[in-house]
Design a protein around this motif. Structure first.
Motif: not given
Length: 249
Positions: A184-192
Motif C-alpha cells: 500500500d505504501s509503494l508508488p502505484r505503478w510498482i504496486a500494480d
C-alpha cells in the motif's frame, strides 16, 4: 494410506532424525531470521511499517514465505527423492507428493504457531489476532505451495535446466513478496506490477489477521486460488501421463 504414512516416517527420519536437535532447528531458523531483520531495521527506523513491534511484523511476512518456499521445494523434488520406491507397484507418484506436502506443511504451521505465539506472549504487540483470517492465509499459502510444487515436479524431471532457472527466480522473490514492506505504501505503478505476485496477497491476508485496523483492498483470494489450481491441475495431468517414463530416463 499405508504407503503415504511410510513415506512420511521415512521423510521425518531422513530430514529431522539424523541431525542433532532435529525439529528444534526448524524453529530456530525462522527465529534467527526474524531477530536479524528486527535488529537491522530497528536500528534504521523508529517503528515498523505496521504496528509497533518489529519481530511480529517480520514474522508475519517471513513465516508464510518460508512455508511456500520450503513446501513447494520439497514437493517439487518428491519424485526424485522417492525414485527407488516408485518402482514398486504399491507406491505411485501421488503418494510421494502427498506425503511430502502433508509433513512439511504441518511442520511449518506448527513452527509458525510457536514463533507467532511467542511474539505475542513476549512482546507488547497491541494486536487482535483473528484465527479465521490467519487460517485462511495459511490455507492459501499451502495451496499455492502444493500447486507450484506439483507443476515443478514435472518440469524438473522434463527439463532439468528448469530447476536452476527456478532457483534464480526464487532469489528476488524474497525481496518482492512484501516481507519488508507494505504494498500500500509503494508508488502505484510498482504496486500494480507486484500485485501479480500471489505471495503479496498471502502475506497481506495474514497481516490483516493480526492487525485489526489493517484492511488491504488489493488482496484477491480467487487470484491466489486460481494460480494454485491451474498449476496443480497441469502438474497432475502431465505427471499422470509421463512420470514413469521421466523417472526411467
Amino acid at each position: 494410506m499405508r504407503a503415504i504414512l511410510a513415506l512420511v516416517l521415512r521423510e521425518m527420519s531422513a530430514t529431522y532424525g539424523r541431525s542433532p536437535g532435529g525439529y528444534v532447528w526448524a524453529i530456530l531458523e525462522p527465529i534467527g531470521g526474524i531477530a536479524l531483520l528486527s535488529l537491522v531495521f530497528a536500528l534504521t527506523f523508529h517503528a515498523p511499517p505496521l504496528g509497533v513491534n518489529f519481530p511480529l511484523f517480520y514474522a508475519t511476512g517471513l513465516l508464510p514465505f518460508m512455508l511456500f518456499s520450503d513446501v513447494q521445494g520439497k514437493v517439487a523434488n518428491a519424485l526424485n527423492y522417492s525414485r527407488a520406491l516408485l518402482a514398486y507397484p504399491a507406491v505411485n507418484f501421488l503418494d510421494a507428493l502427498i506425503a511430502r506436502f502433508a509433513l512439511n506443511t504441518l511442520t511449518k504451521i506448527v513452527v509458525s504457531y510457536v514463533v507467532l505465539g511467542g511474539c505475542i506472549l513476549l512482546f507488547e504487540t497491541r494486536t487482535t489476532p483473528d484465527p479465521v483470517i490467519i487460517l485462511e492465509a495459511y490455507g492459501l499459502a499451502a495451496l499455492l505451495a502444493l500447486g507450484v510444487g506439483v507443476l515443478n515436479a514435472y518440469l524438473f524431471l522434463r527439463f532439468p535446466l528448469w530447476q536452476h532457472v527456478w532457483s534464480i527466480i526464487m532469489r528476488p522473490m524474497f525481496l518482492i513478496s512484501g516481507i519488508f514492506f507494505l504494498i500500500d505504501s509503494l508508488p502505484r505503478w510498482i504496486a500494480d506490477w507486484l500485485w501479480f505476485n500471489p505471495l503479496i496477497h498471502v502475506i497481506g491476508r495474514l497481516r490483516a489477521g493480526f492487525y485489526g485496523t489493517y484492511r488491504p483492498d488489493y488482496i484477491s483470494q480467487p487470484y491466489v486460488v486460481g494460480v494454485a489450481l491451474v498449476c496443480l491441475l497441469l502438474g497432475l495431468l502431465f505427471l499422470g501421463r509421463t512420470y514413469r517414463d521421466l523417472l526411467a530416463r
